[in-house]
Write an enzyme that holds these catalytic residues in place. Structure first.
Site, short mmCIF file in Angstrom:
data_model
loop_
_atom_site.label_atom_id
_atom_site.label_comp_id
_atom_site.label_asym_id
_atom_site.label_seq_id
_atom_site.Cartn_x
_atom_site.Cartn_y
_atom_site.Cartn_z
CG HIS A 140 -1.99 2.85 -3.66
ND1 HIS A 140 -2.72 2.74 -4.56
CD2 HIS A 140 -2.02 1.67 -3.04
CE1 HIS A 140 -3.42 1.74 -4.75
NE2 HIS A 140 -2.86 0.95 -3.92
CG HIS A 165 -50.22 10.13 15.80
ND1 HIS A 165 -50.06 11.26 15.20
CD2 HIS A 165 -49.09 9.71 15.51
CE1 HIS A 165 -49.02 11.68 14.62
NE2 HIS A 165 -48.43 10.74 15.13
CD GLU A 204 -2.70 -1.27 -0.07
OE1 GLU A 204 -3.03 -0.36 -0.74
OE2 GLU A 204 -3.20 -2.72 -0.45
CD GLU A 248 -7.54 1.20 2.17
OE1 GLU A 248 -6.70 1.85 2.13
OE2 GLU A 248 -8.42 0.81 1.13
CG HIS A 249 -5.49 -2.74 2.76
ND1 HIS A 249 -6.30 -3.51 1.73
CD2 HIS A 249 -5.22 -1.29 2.25
CE1 HIS A 249 -6.77 -2.66 0.66
NE2 HIS A 249 -6.07 -1.49 0.74
N1 LIG Z 1 -9.62 3.35 -0.04
C1 LIG Z 1 -9.57 2.64 -0.85
O1 LIG Z 1 -10.36 1.69 -1.15
C2 LIG Z 1 -9.02 3.03 -2.20
C3 LIG Z 1 -8.88 2.27 -3.43
C4 LIG Z 1 -8.16 2.49 -4.34
C5 LIG Z 1 -7.55 3.92 -4.40
N2 LIG Z 1 -7.48 4.30 -3.21
C6 LIG Z 1 -6.56 5.86 -3.16
O2 LIG Z 1 -7.39 6.83 -3.89
C7 LIG Z 1 -6.63 7.72 -4.30
C8 LIG Z 1 -6.65 7.73 -5.89
O3 LIG Z 1 -6.17 9.02 -6.05
P1 LIG Z 1 -5.52 9.21 -7.71
O4 LIG Z 1 -4.71 10.68 -7.68
O5 LIG Z 1 -4.66 8.02 -8.28
O6 LIG Z 1 -6.90 9.64 -8.70
P2 LIG Z 1 -7.93 10.71 -8.79
O7 LIG Z 1 -8.69 10.33 -9.76
O8 LIG Z 1 -8.81 10.63 -7.46
O9 LIG Z 1 -7.45 11.86 -8.90
C9 LIG Z 1 -7.02 12.63 -10.20
C10 LIG Z 1 -7.90 13.78 -10.39
O10 LIG Z 1 -7.77 14.63 -9.42
C11 LIG Z 1 -7.88 15.95 -9.90
N3 LIG Z 1 -6.73 16.92 -9.81
C12 LIG Z 1 -5.34 16.59 -9.59
N4 LIG Z 1 -4.69 17.60 -9.34
C13 LIG Z 1 -5.50 18.86 -8.88
C14 LIG Z 1 -5.30 19.77 -8.63
N5 LIG Z 1 -4.30 20.35 -8.39
N6 LIG Z 1 -6.57 20.76 -8.47
C15 LIG Z 1 -7.64 20.37 -8.52
N7 LIG Z 1 -8.03 18.68 -9.07
C16 LIG Z 1 -6.82 18.12 -9.40
C17 LIG Z 1 -7.97 15.78 -11.29
O11 LIG Z 1 -9.22 16.23 -11.93
C18 LIG Z 1 -7.69 14.29 -11.51
O12 LIG Z 1 -8.69 13.95 -12.50
C19 LIG Z 1 -5.21 7.32 -4.08
O13 LIG Z 1 -4.84 7.85 -2.84
C20 LIG Z 1 -5.34 5.90 -3.73
O14 LIG Z 1 -4.57 5.49 -2.54
C21 LIG Z 1 -8.09 4.29 -2.03
N1 LIG Z 2 -5.20 -1.18 -2.34
C1 LIG Z 2 -6.21 -0.06 -3.00
C2 LIG Z 2 -7.10 0.00 -1.99
O1 LIG Z 2 -6.44 0.80 -0.78
C3 LIG Z 2 -6.70 -0.60 -4.27
C4 LIG Z 2 -5.94 -0.91 -5.24
C5 LIG Z 2 -6.18 -1.05 -6.43
N2 LIG Z 2 -5.16 -1.28 -7.22
C6 LIG Z 2 -4.10 -1.21 -6.40
N3 LIG Z 2 -4.77 -1.17 -5.23
ZN LIG Z 3 -3.41 -1.11 -3.87
#
Ligand SMILES: NC(=O)c1ccc[n+]([C@@H]2O[C@H](COP(=O)([O-])OP(=O)(O)OC[C@H]3O[C@@H](n4cnc5c(N)ncnc54)[C@H](O)[C@@H]3O)[C@@H](O)[C@H]2O)c1
Ligand SMILES: N[C@H](CO)Cc1c[nH]c[nH+]1
Ligand SMILES: [Zn+2]
Length: 434
Positions: free
Chosen positions: A263, A423, A260, A330-331
């Site tokens: 990410h 009622h 994790e 979370e995990h």
């Molecule tokens: N909790 C869960 O189950 C789970 C599962 C998968 C992923 N995640 C998490 O989700 C998150 C995904 O984030 P990501 O960045 O990969 O994708 P995202 O799609 O959430 O973010 C990208 C978007 O953010 C916007 N953005 C980027 N910079 C910006 C700025 N400066 N101002 C305004 N908008 C802006 C853009 O529109 C872009 O499309 C990660 O933190 C990941 O760890 C969590």
């Molecule tokens: N571990 C993420 C949820 O925290 C989910 C994910 C998708 N692909 C890779 N990782």
């Molecule tokens: Zn992951």
């Protein structure tokens, strides 16, 4: 070396910082989100397109932000055969897990003679799914969201997912969506996605609920639009705890610490153990495994491990468990000698993965359990995404004449006491009319 923090020597401020993780560093994103939401409220589709151009794809227009039939077809040509096979197995297992979750449509039990009570389950009519794509492609998340929505019987499932700089949606996510039966997909990310789904525009009909993981920008938008739409579980920056004891293989602990962590710089990945030798060995192995990652992923790991993660050295397994329950990760991977023996002591975790053969990457992709999970300590009260996220329950009741006789006095007494004469009247007149 990955840092090793001795729990008993941490100040309360240091403990609070660990507990807080990156999730709550949201102030700047809230300001951005406020402006974007107001613009979309005022200018609708034109406002949406302006922000897609600014943040993701310069060539966006009102016409091309919806995925076309041709794009769906092209995705099938682009997918590698082994990726398609993998997606198919993931699909089968996720579908199987979620089908087994589905409750009976109606539940009606006789509570006392002639008094039947229970509930009727119905799907939420319109749901928006957010599939992220900032720091990776997430077809797995498309499956994890779309399959339970479809199994639950949601009538309209809409997906928003960001386009790349050329205006393309990640093709495997499109294949995954089609397998699940989703055809309405918009190339929108971050705030503009959440705002369009919550507020609706001329071209994008609003939804009743939005769910899906996102970065801080999406999270800020959800916070501001809470009250306008159901925003589902808080699923933000990834976080994990690997729980280890003296029996744990330090190499497995180190490998799983990095899952994790990769990410983002905002990930919170922790190894929690009372065994100092293991902590030191895992720290060294983690350093070695980090060298196997591409630069940008290694940098994410190093930044996140230094700011929000690392190895926590406790005084005992019980103290490790207390930390886990307080943190509510979370995990959670349980790599101790007999994981089933301590399962009863684990109170707060989005997902609990037992034993050496159940790494969180396998749960994310292949086992079938849902990998969209609550973060930021919300595993204390929220659950993984499931069919229940796409269902609601209406209470259901039926009273026979015999049951009416049994309940009428209680109803009249309580109506009188609370001061609601209409009622009471509805009961009194039934005694004459029926
Ligand atoms: N909790 C869960 O189950 C789970 C599962 C998968 C992923 N995640 C998490 O989700 C998150 C995904 O984030 P990501 O960045 O990969 O994708 P995202 O799609 O959430 O973010 C990208 C978007 O953010 C916007 N953005 C980027 N910079 C910006 C700025 N400066 N101002 C305004 N908008 C802006 C853009 O529109 C872009 O499309 C990660 O933190 C990941 O760890 C969590
Ligand atoms: N571990 C993420 C949820 O925290 C989910 C994910 C998708 N692909 C890779 N990782
Ligand atoms: Zn992951």
């Amino acid at each position: 070396m990955v840092r090793i923090l001795k729990l008993s020597q941490l100040s309360s401020a240091e403990r609070a910082k660990l507990q807080k993780r990156a999730e709550l560093d949201i102030d700047n994103a809230l300001k951005v989100a406020q402006t974007v939401i107001e613009t979309i409220r005022e200018r609708g589709d034109a406002g949406v397109v302006d922000y897609v151009r600014r943040f993701d794809y310069e060539g966006a227009t009102v016409e091309n932000i919806k995925v076309s039939e041709a794009e769906f077809e092209r995705a099938f040509q682009l997918i590698e055969p082994e990726v398609k096979t993998a997606i198919e197995q993931a699909f089968r297992n996720i579908q199987e897990v979620h089908r087994r979750q589905m409750p009976e449509e109606t539940l009606l039990a006789e509570i006392e003679t002639g008094v039947f009570a229970g509930e009727k389950i119905s799907p939420i009519p319109n749901v928006g799914l957010y599939v992220p794509r900032g720091r990776g492609a997430f077809p797995s998340m498309m499956l994890m969201l779309a399959i339970p929505a479809m199994v639950a019987g949601v009538e309209r499932v809409v997906v928003c997912t960001p386009p790349d700089k050329q205006g393309n949606v990640e093709p495997v996510s499109l294949v995954a969506a089609q397998m699940a039966g989703v055809r309405e997909i918009y190339k929108l990310g971050g705030v503009q996605a959440i705002a369009a789904l919550a507020l609706g525009t001329k071209n994008i009909k609003r939804v009743d609920k939005i769910t899906g993981p996102c970065s801080v920008y999406g999270a800020a938008a959800k916070r501001l639009l809470f009250g306008t739409v159901d925003v589902g579980l808080p699923a933000g920056p990834s976080e994990s705890i690997v729980l280890a004891d003296e029996s744990t293989d330090a190499r497995l602990a180190a490998l799983d610490l990095l899952i994790e962590a990769e990410h983002g710089a905002d990930s919170a990945a922790l190894l929690v153990t009372h065994c100092e030798d293991l902590a030191i060995a895992a720290s060294e192995y983690a350093q070695e495994y980090l060298q196997k990652l591409p630069d940008w992923r290694r940098e994410f790991c190093e930044a996140g491990l230094a700011a929000y993660g690392g190895i926590i050295l406790t005084d005992s397994l019980q103290q490790s468990l207390d930390f886990v329950n307080e943190y509510a990760p979370e995990h959670l991977e349980v790599l101790v000698s007999n994981p089933f023996a301590i399962l009863g002591k684990i109170k707060n975790a989005g997902e609990i993965l037992l034993g050496n053969h159940t790494p969180s990457s396998m749960a994310t992709y292949a086992i079938g359990v849902n990998a969209v999970l609550p973060t930021g300590s919300f595993a204390r009260s929220y659950s993984a995404v499931s069919v229940y996220d796409f269902l609601k329950r209406s209470t259901l009741a039926y009273v026979t004449p015999e049951g009416f006789e049994k309940l009428k006095e209680t109803t009249k007494t309580l109506a009188e006491y609370e001061g609601f004469p209409a009622h009471k009247l509805a009961i009194q007149h039934r005694e004459i009319l029926l």
